[in-house]
Design a protein around this motif. Structure first.
Motif, mmCIF file in Angstrom:
data_model
loop_
_atom_site.group_PDB
_atom_site.id
_atom_site.type_symbol
_atom_site.label_atom_id
_atom_site.label_comp_id
_atom_site.label_asym_id
_atom_site.label_seq_id
_atom_site.Cartn_x
_atom_site.Cartn_y
_atom_site.Cartn_z
ATOM 1 N N MET A 24 1.072 -1.212 0.078
ATOM 2 C CA MET A 24 -0.061 -0.366 0.141
ATOM 3 C C MET A 24 0.605 1.381 -0.151
ATOM 4 O O MET A 24 1.972 1.471 0.560
ATOM 5 N N THR A 25 0.413 2.279 -1.008
ATOM 6 C CA THR A 25 1.768 3.558 -0.497
ATOM 7 C C THR A 25 0.263 4.368 -0.019
ATOM 8 O O THR A 25 -0.664 3.619 0.986
ATOM 9 N N LEU A 26 1.309 5.458 0.356
ATOM 10 C CA LEU A 26 0.706 6.123 0.953
ATOM 11 C C LEU A 26 -0.781 6.956 0.888
ATOM 12 O O LEU A 26 -1.181 6.917 1.250
ATOM 13 N N MET A 27 -1.139 7.272 -0.334
ATOM 14 C CA MET A 27 -2.401 7.462 -0.750
ATOM 15 C C MET A 27 -2.894 6.194 -0.641
ATOM 16 O O MET A 27 -4.367 7.102 -0.541
ATOM 17 N N ASP A 28 -2.432 5.221 -0.914
ATOM 18 C CA ASP A 28 -3.583 4.802 -0.605
ATOM 19 C C ASP A 28 -3.919 4.268 0.521
ATOM 20 O O ASP A 28 -6.039 3.918 1.257
ATOM 21 N N ASN A 29 -3.805 4.641 1.788
ATOM 22 C CA ASN A 29 -3.458 4.643 2.850
ATOM 23 C C ASN A 29 -4.401 5.666 3.228
ATOM 24 O O ASN A 29 -5.571 5.521 3.617
ATOM 25 N N ILE A 30 -4.064 6.695 2.635
ATOM 26 C CA ILE A 30 -5.501 8.372 2.822
ATOM 27 C C ILE A 30 -6.010 8.026 2.085
ATOM 28 O O ILE A 30 -7.413 8.814 3.071
ATOM 29 N N GLY A 31 -6.498 7.261 0.988
ATOM 30 C CA GLY A 31 -7.756 7.106 0.175
ATOM 31 C C GLY A 31 -8.649 5.767 0.752
ATOM 32 O O GLY A 31 -9.791 6.114 1.565
ATOM 33 N N SER A 32 -7.734 5.442 1.778
ATOM 34 C CA SER A 32 -8.531 4.039 2.280
ATOM 35 C C SER A 32 -9.350 4.491 3.428
ATOM 36 O O SER A 32 -9.897 4.295 4.177
#
Lengths: 429, 429
Positions: A1-9
């Motif tokens: 998971m990228t940081l953007m994935d984490n934030i989107g999630s």
């Protein structure tokens, strides 16, 4: 998971941002704000309005319609110049901006062979809308920038208020662009909200430069005051060839997002472009001199600011995820916990605290599970203060106030809680 | 001049409401809010959010996009049923709603002869918008009601918050309708803002009826609390043939405008229409029972509320025009006047008072002309309190506070001013 994935999630899981029309497979470039997202976004807009309108004497507000007479866009130059150049891959018919060689290269890499491109064609970013009840309907446009609503009302504002040059008009509202490649969550959307100031000055290069510099610094200071990391922010001047058609000078405030340094506010010297295109002049009430004022503009994206405040606040620690949002922006200011949910005295006292604070702040109630888990749940949405009502409260009328960032705890008397939180938030209208 | 003319004139002259795109001849059905209008409208929205979200524990907020996947409108029934029946005058080709005989009669009267009408044709009110960069572009729609944004996010809201049926989702946002006859200032516009609650309940007629009645009374009470005249408000139940396609039951809150009794908020029993069309179900977290909740909706117009608050507050007295707006809605809370502008001590003291209050409220400054004229100017925009700093102030640190409605004056110590105003405004978030 990228940081953007984490934030989107996180954004979806906790109700900040949902993909638009998700149950119908979505719609590219459109996003919905959930219960926490709408509070965060409204807090950003309110903080901006506070700084740009309420704390000043030289700025008034405005809220113009999204749909304007199409002649506005002819005059403003958007019909001819609000464009992207596009090429099409002859094999798969996908279109790309031909002024972004990195996108073309990426597509060529994907195809693993020489891509044949069509000739570059100019594509207008204004979104067409069809009005009226007779065929053919009238073609109008969803505004591509909220700015023009200020210019077409320039005379109305001057006539109906006491503003005198120099003065500004502040506005927050939605705009639409037929972006070819929406992406990076809400960063590049087809529907988005802007918060803009049009500041009118005498047509004098020295004066305009000073005002330009003033607003550049003032806008940067605003993001810093609201807690953004200084190292993640920078100015960048537009090269002549990337400046919009109306701009004599343009600087961006950029944020270092996980996807690179990205514009999220522009400061533009629009000169007399707009007012002269709309044939508007100003008469100095003291000297009776007539002239076309110049415009210094600050143009920020509400959605981009919301996204970047989220990114900037997101901290993954060893044992928790915490959103270190500035307390003024945090969707929930305080959470109230009864230590246990099976002791009526404690629950009753906790309800009293909750009811007391709820009159003044957005406050959450949580009586489920152990206190540690409740802290983690609030940390993840950025709640600055968690208040626990325990056995000691019954005797001393004090509660434990746990700070989100330091995780330190202190006992505060219930009668002091409102003032304690109010002072930390600072006074706002 | 009719009352509507007077209000339209005041609205434009003082910066509440301007005709959209006026310098280009306008655009029917679109309006811009000036510096005072945006404050009034925002105060209405804020008061609504305060009552509907912040003061409750069973309601969360949402802010969905204006543009949704077109399948949403197929499912919701708007593609087939969000329509007006139109006829056209064969002589002048103007179109009218054939279900409004009074409009047809008026046109026949205007023509002074028998008008030949075409057959009635169904016309859809959704505004088309063209998206994408390839031809033909994709046809989408500007939302005709903000409601659907709540329904398509039903699962997201349930999954990302702790709401349990019964619960509500509140939303404020723009919607668009291709109205054939926009008119009466902002009353019937093509672009307008709604403030809506969708309240989800168990599918049980008795329970739904009680909740319906609760919200009917709660919404009426809200307008009364904000000072609207009781005699100008009434309920009216929709006849079966005028109910929207989704409504099992519908009542309007009507205001007696100068142009007649007019809807400005609807309370609708939507049953399971929307959630079942979107194939959404709810699982009770305690019993694990699955069912489709019913929806009770309160749907108010922000622009209509703004217009009706203006109309309701407008009083033409012998010597003045005064907007008796509720102090929470008034765009400017207080005006500060130095008695004279040529005494530095008085001006300095007045600036201190102004600066002090400006941190907490929207405050105006006026040092021009005699005090009587300054009062009249503030009365006309609804400023509840005018504070005059005079010679006595220098010795006593008290100022004259003049009340807008009673015109009575009282002296208040400067140190008490903030509390005095705060208490009159009542506490809000």
């Amino acid at each position: 998971m990228t940081l953007m994935d984490n934030i989107g999630s996180l954004a979806k899981r906790r109700g900040f941002i949902y993909p638009g029309s998700e149950i119908y497979g979505g719609i590219a470039g459109f996003w919905d704000y959930g219960p926490l997202g709408v509070e965060l976004k409204n807090n950003i807009k309110r903080a901006w309005w506070q700084t740009m309108v309420y704390e000043r004497e030289d700025v008034v507000g405005l809220d113009a319609a999204i749909v304007m007479n199409p002649e506005v866009w002819e005059a403003s130059g958007h019909m001819s110049s609000f464009t992207d150049p596009l090429v099409e891959c002859k094999a798969c018919h996908k279109r790309f901006r031909s002024d972004k060689p990195e996108l073309l290269a990426a597509h060529e890499k994907e195809h693993k062979e020489k891509v044949e491109w069509t000739e570059s064609k100019i594509f207008n970013l204004l979104t067409e809308v069809l009005l009226g009840v007779t065929e053919p309907k009238m073609t109008a446009y969803l505004r591509g920038e909220i700015t023009q609503g200020v210019f077409v009302n320039f005379r109305n504002v001057v006539d109906s208020t006491r503003v005198k040059v120099p003065f500004g008009v502040a506005q927050i509202g939605k705009a639409f662009r037929n972006e070819i490649t929406p992406g990076n969550l809400t960063f590049r959307s087809r529907e988005f909200e802007q918060m803009e100031l049009e500041y009118f000055v005498r047509p004098d290069e020295k004066n305009a430069s000073e005002v330009f510099e003033y607003w550049k610094q003032a806008r940067m200071a605003w993001y810093l005051t609201l807690g953004m990391h200084k190292t993640k922010l920078r100015f960048r001047e537009h090269r002549p060839e990337e400046r919009a058609h109306y701009a004599k000078k343009a600087w961006d405030i950029e944020y270092e997002a996980p996807f690179g340094w990205s514009e999220f506010e522009g400061i533009h010297h629009r000169g007399d472009w707009d007012l002269s295109r709309h044939k508007l002049v100003y008469t100095d009430p003291e000297t009776n001199e007539g002239y076309t004022p110049w415009v210094i503009e600050t143009s920020g994206g509400v959605d981009r600011a919301t996204l970047f405040f989220l990114i900037d606040a997101y901290v993954q620690e060893e044992k928790r995820i915490v959103l270190k949002l500035h307390s003024r922006l945090a969707p929930v200011k305080a959470a109230v916990f009864p230590l246990v949910s099976n002791k009526p005295d404690i629950v009753k006292k906790a309800r009293e605290v909750y009811t007391l604070l709820k009159k003044h702040f957005v406050v959450a109630w949580d009586d489920r599970g152990n206190i540690g888990k409740r802290y983690l749940s609030q940390d993840e949405i950025g709640t600055p203060w968690c208040l626990t009502i325990d056995y000691d409260t019954l005797g001393s009328d004090t509660v434990t106030v746990r700070d989100r960032d330091t995780m330190s705890q202190t006992r505060i008397n219930i009668s002091q809680l409102q003032t304690y939180i109010q002072e930390k938030l600072g006074g706002t209208i």
